[in-house]
Design a protein around this motif. Structure first.
Motif, PDB file in Angstrom:
ATOM      1  N   SER A  24       0.860  -1.181   0.000  1.00 23.49           N
ATOM      2  CA  SER A  24       0.000   0.000   0.000  1.00 23.49           C
ATOM      3  C   SER A  24       0.897   1.232   0.000  1.00 23.49           C
ATOM      4  CB  SER A  24      -0.942  -0.003   1.205  1.00 23.49           C
ATOM      5  OG  SER A  24      -0.217   0.024   2.403  1.00 23.49           O
ATOM      6  N   ALA A  25       0.455   2.262  -0.689  1.00 24.60           N
ATOM      7  CA  ALA A  25       1.368   3.379  -0.918  1.00 24.60           C
ATOM      8  C   ALA A  25       0.661   4.690  -1.182  1.00 24.60           C
ATOM      9  CB  ALA A  25       2.267   3.057  -2.121  1.00 24.60           C
ATOM     10  N   LEU A  26       1.363   5.737  -0.838  1.00 24.30           N
ATOM     11  CA  LEU A  26       1.110   7.074  -1.379  1.00 24.30           C
ATOM     12  C   LEU A  26       2.417   7.529  -2.006  1.00 24.30           C
ATOM     13  CD1 LEU A  26      -1.435   7.387   0.756  1.00 24.30           C
ATOM     14  CD2 LEU A  26      -1.021   9.778   0.259  1.00 24.30           C
ATOM     15  N   PRO A  27       2.337   8.236  -3.099  1.00 30.72           N
ATOM     16  CA  PRO A  27       3.584   8.582  -3.771  1.00 30.72           C
ATOM     17  C   PRO A  27       4.319   9.756  -3.138  1.00 30.72           C
ATOM     18  CG  PRO A  27       1.721   9.422  -5.014  1.00 30.72           C
ATOM     19  CD  PRO A  27       1.158   8.696  -3.835  1.00 30.72           C
ATOM     20  N   GLU A  28       5.602   9.756  -3.335  1.00 34.05           N
ATOM     21  CA  GLU A  28       6.428  10.941  -3.188  1.00 34.05           C
ATOM     22  C   GLU A  28       7.581  10.747  -4.166  1.00 34.05           C
ATOM     23  OE1 GLU A  28       9.057  12.429  -0.827  1.00 34.05           O
ATOM     24  OE2 GLU A  28      10.349  10.678  -0.801  1.00 34.05           O
ATOM     25  N   THR A  29       8.310  11.788  -4.441  1.00 34.95           N
ATOM     26  CA  THR A  29       9.278  11.750  -5.537  1.00 34.95           C
ATOM     27  C   THR A  29      10.179  10.517  -5.482  1.00 34.95           C
ATOM     28  OG1 THR A  29       9.297  14.131  -5.305  1.00 34.95           O
ATOM     29  CG2 THR A  29      10.931  13.195  -6.779  1.00 34.95           C
ATOM     30  N   TRP A  30      10.739  10.227  -4.336  1.00 37.41           N
ATOM     31  CA  TRP A  30      11.684   9.119  -4.231  1.00 37.41           C
ATOM     32  C   TRP A  30      11.021   7.755  -4.430  1.00 37.41           C
ATOM     33  CZ3 TRP A  30      15.443  10.132   0.491  1.00 37.41           C
ATOM     34  CH2 TRP A  30      16.091  11.386   0.301  1.00 37.41           C
ATOM     35  N   LEU A  31       9.693   7.713  -4.335  1.00 34.56           N
ATOM     36  CA  LEU A  31       8.999   6.420  -4.405  1.00 34.56           C
ATOM     37  C   LEU A  31       8.427   6.108  -5.782  1.00 34.56           C
ATOM     38  CD1 LEU A  31       7.061   6.400  -1.001  1.00 34.56           C
ATOM     39  CD2 LEU A  31       8.940   4.894  -1.653  1.00 34.56           C
ATOM     40  N   VAL A  32       8.571   7.032  -6.737  1.00 30.46           N
ATOM     41  CA  VAL A  32       7.828   6.849  -8.000  1.00 30.46           C
ATOM     42  C   VAL A  32       8.209   5.541  -8.694  1.00 30.46           C
ATOM     43  CG1 VAL A  32       7.269   9.262  -8.448  1.00 30.46           C
ATOM     44  CG2 VAL A  32       9.428   8.333  -9.302  1.00 30.46           C
ATOM     45  N   GLN A  43       2.071  -9.970 -10.195  1.00 31.87           N
ATOM     46  CA  GLN A  43       2.004 -10.765  -8.969  1.00 31.87           C
ATOM     47  C   GLN A  43       1.854  -9.899  -7.716  1.00 31.87           C
ATOM     48  OE1 GLN A  43       5.703 -12.766  -9.574  1.00 31.87           O
ATOM     49  NE2 GLN A  43       4.740 -14.497 -10.597  1.00 31.87           N
ATOM     50  N   MET A  44       1.871  -8.590  -7.879  1.00 31.30           N
ATOM     51  CA  MET A  44       1.810  -7.693  -6.720  1.00 31.30           C
ATOM     52  C   MET A  44       0.463  -6.964  -6.712  1.00 31.30           C
ATOM     53  SD  MET A  44       3.649  -6.737  -4.085  1.00 31.30           S
ATOM     54  CE  MET A  44       5.384  -7.029  -4.435  1.00 31.30           C
ATOM     55  N   THR A  45      -0.159  -6.917  -5.542  1.00 30.89           N
ATOM     56  CA  THR A  45      -1.354  -6.093  -5.388  1.00 30.89           C
ATOM     57  C   THR A  45      -0.919  -4.742  -4.848  1.00 30.89           C
ATOM     58  OG1 THR A  45      -2.702  -8.036  -4.908  1.00 30.89           O
ATOM     59  CG2 THR A  45      -3.602  -5.912  -4.256  1.00 30.89           C
ATOM     60  N   LEU A  46      -1.224  -3.695  -5.590  1.00 28.85           N
ATOM     61  CA  LEU A  46      -0.905  -2.333  -5.160  1.00 28.85           C
ATOM     62  C   LEU A  46      -2.189  -1.642  -4.723  1.00 28.85           C
ATOM     63  CD1 LEU A  46       0.921   0.241  -4.955  1.00 28.85           C
ATOM     64  CD2 LEU A  46       0.341   0.667  -7.360  1.00 28.85           C
ATOM     65  N   VAL A  47      -2.210  -1.140  -3.491  1.00 24.92           N
ATOM     66  CA  VAL A  47      -3.373  -0.377  -3.015  1.00 24.92           C
ATOM     67  C   VAL A  47      -2.959   1.082  -2.914  1.00 24.92           C
ATOM     68  CG1 VAL A  47      -5.135  -0.117  -1.241  1.00 24.92           C
ATOM     69  CG2 VAL A  47      -4.153  -2.375  -1.678  1.00 24.92           C
ATOM     70  N   ARG A  48      -3.602   1.899  -3.708  1.00 21.92           N
ATOM     71  CA  ARG A  48      -3.320   3.337  -3.657  1.00 21.92           C
ATOM     72  C   ARG A  48      -4.165   3.950  -2.551  1.00 21.92           C
ATOM     73  NH1 ARG A  48      -3.151   1.885  -8.995  1.00 21.92           N
ATOM     74  NH2 ARG A  48      -1.481   2.787 -10.262  1.00 21.92           N
ATOM     75  N   LEU A  49      -3.505   4.492  -1.542  1.00 27.56           N
ATOM     76  CA  LEU A  49      -4.201   4.991  -0.361  1.00 27.56           C
ATOM     77  C   LEU A  49      -4.613   6.449  -0.538  1.00 27.56           C
ATOM     78  CD1 LEU A  49      -1.690   3.633   2.309  1.00 27.56           C
ATOM     79  CD2 LEU A  49      -3.806   2.556   1.539  1.00 27.56           C
ATOM     80  N   ALA A  50      -5.602   6.833   0.259  1.00 28.40           N
ATOM     81  CA  ALA A  50      -5.926   8.257   0.357  1.00 28.40           C
ATOM     82  C   ALA A  50      -5.120   8.884   1.500  1.00 28.40           C
ATOM     83  CB  ALA A  50      -7.425   8.437   0.601  1.00 28.40           C
TER      84      ALA A  50
END
Lengths: 172, 224
Positions: A24-32, A43-50
């Protein structure tokens, strides 16, 4: 953009190597790049958080259901998630792997990042959350493995701080 | 409409589900009907019950997940509704008991007196918010028969669903629960290791579709 693709890949591979199937993630520059890698991996489930605190609940649910997960966030995301970390992970003894991009240290040029970075380690220490820095690519895989091992054995949150030296390639 | 009557109406259907409740009255009343190892009572972290449910639903797409939430908790994590909606787990049913008050944290009083109301008492419409957040289906019900139909429809549907039940702000008979939080915490994942039987399992198990990968355009950081 000088966010290191190669080292993001090292972090991503290490995360998968310890069995993480849900991020689960929220973006920031270093994480893009890390988030993009999770997004593109079937194979990965990505949950975009609020908001980051949700990720603590999602990781707890994934743990209950037998899946390993990780949270990707920045210093302020960690600070935002604290009530969840205390009220879910610590209170209920649930493993939680937090990957925190550590902004606000030496070399930080964005003035608005300079406060959050100061409090990340003291707050982790106040919560007795074990943490370590990821600075060199060759340390990533072993430290990730050790962090996950401790999270699972101690049923606790653990944090790896993704350092500027790892994530950012200064233009030469 | 009373919360306890609603819980009693759906109780037999919860046998195969992973059930996550909020703290306080909802947990105590579900417990009073008969504790099961597949019930997890989140006694703190208001707002995160639906996030816990989402984590379970994504990791076990073949199991029905029922989140039993409250207006006060949902209002602490409205963004979570948008996360649920965009993740759209087809195996998750979100029941929200809306008594228009923060009853279990001290906002209610004997006799149903509401001295600390939530914004649903002044018009905030949680089913409307869920729909606007992107839920494919959400409904408000005010009568027990309607609740039972809506909840059973939601359980039978192969789609993310929200049922908002308008209930009285009545205290439970007792808040006492003879299951320790940590006991509950360890028995629950053990129960989830058992595969769901067919009774309430998804008829058409579906892998949860990933969102379309996005192409990230070249970003300029202020650091550059």
């Amino acid at each position: 953009m000088p966010v290191s693709v190669a080292n993001s890949q090292v972090v991503y591979d290490a995360m998968k190597g310890v069995g993480v199937t849900l991020v689960s993630a929220l973006p920031e520059t270093w994480l893009v790049h890390l988030i993009r890698m999770a997004d593109e991996d079937p194979q990965m489930t990505l949950v975009r958080l609020a908001k980051e605190e949700e990720g603590v609940g999602i990781s707890a649910g994934a743990h209950f259901a037998g899946a390993r997960s990780a949270m990707l966030m920045q210093n302020h995301g960690f600070l935002q998630a604290i009530n969840g970390i205390v009220g879910v992970s610590l209170l209920y003894k649930i493993p939680l792997l937090m990957l925190i991009t550590d902004r606000g240290g030496f070399g930080e040029k964005d003035p608005w990042q300079t406060e959050g970075g100061k409090y990340t380690r003291p707050v982790l220490d106040a919560l007795h959350v074990a943490h370590d820095d990821l600075t060199r690519p060759e340390d990533v895989e072993p430290k990730m493995a050790k962090a996950m091992t401790l999270a699972q054995s101690s049923l606790s949150p653990v944090a790896l701080l993704l350092n500027r030296d790892l994530m950012w390639e200064e233009p030469r | 409409m009373k919360r306890l009557d609603c819980l009693r109406a759906v109780y037999p259907e919860l046998e195969d589900c992973a059930v996550v409740t909020i703290m306080g009255a909802v947990a105590a009343e579900l417990y009073s009907l008969g504790h099961r190892a597949n019930f997890f009572y989140l006694e703190h972290a208001m707002g995160l019950a639906s996030s816990v449910g989402l984590g379970i639903a994504l990791a076990q797409p073949e199991r029905k997940v029922v989140v039993i939430d409250g207006d006060g908790s949902v209002l602490m994590n409205l963004g979570g509704l948008t996360t649920l909606a965009r993740s759209r787990p087809k195996n998750l049913v979100h029941v929200i008991f809306d008594n228009e008050t923060l009853l279990s944290v001290g906002g209610g009083a004997p006799g149903g007196y509401k001295w600390f109301t939530t914004a649903t008492s002044t018009g905030a419409d949680l089913a409307g918010i869920a729909m606007a957040a992107g839920f494919p289906q959400a409904k408000t019900v005010r009568e027990l028969g309607d609740f039972e139909r809506a909840a059973l429809d939601a359980l039978d549907s192969n789609e993310l669903s929200c049922v908002v039940a308008k209930v009285e702000a009545e205290m439970p008979k007792s808040f006492l629960m003879d299951v320790h939080m940590l006991e509950n915490r360890f028995e629950f994942p053990r129960a989830l290791q058992q595969p769901p039987s067919n009774q309430r399992a998804l008829r058409r198990p579906t892998r949860i579709a990933k969102e379309q990968p996005t192409t990230i355009p070249a970003m300029k950081s202020l650091e550059e």
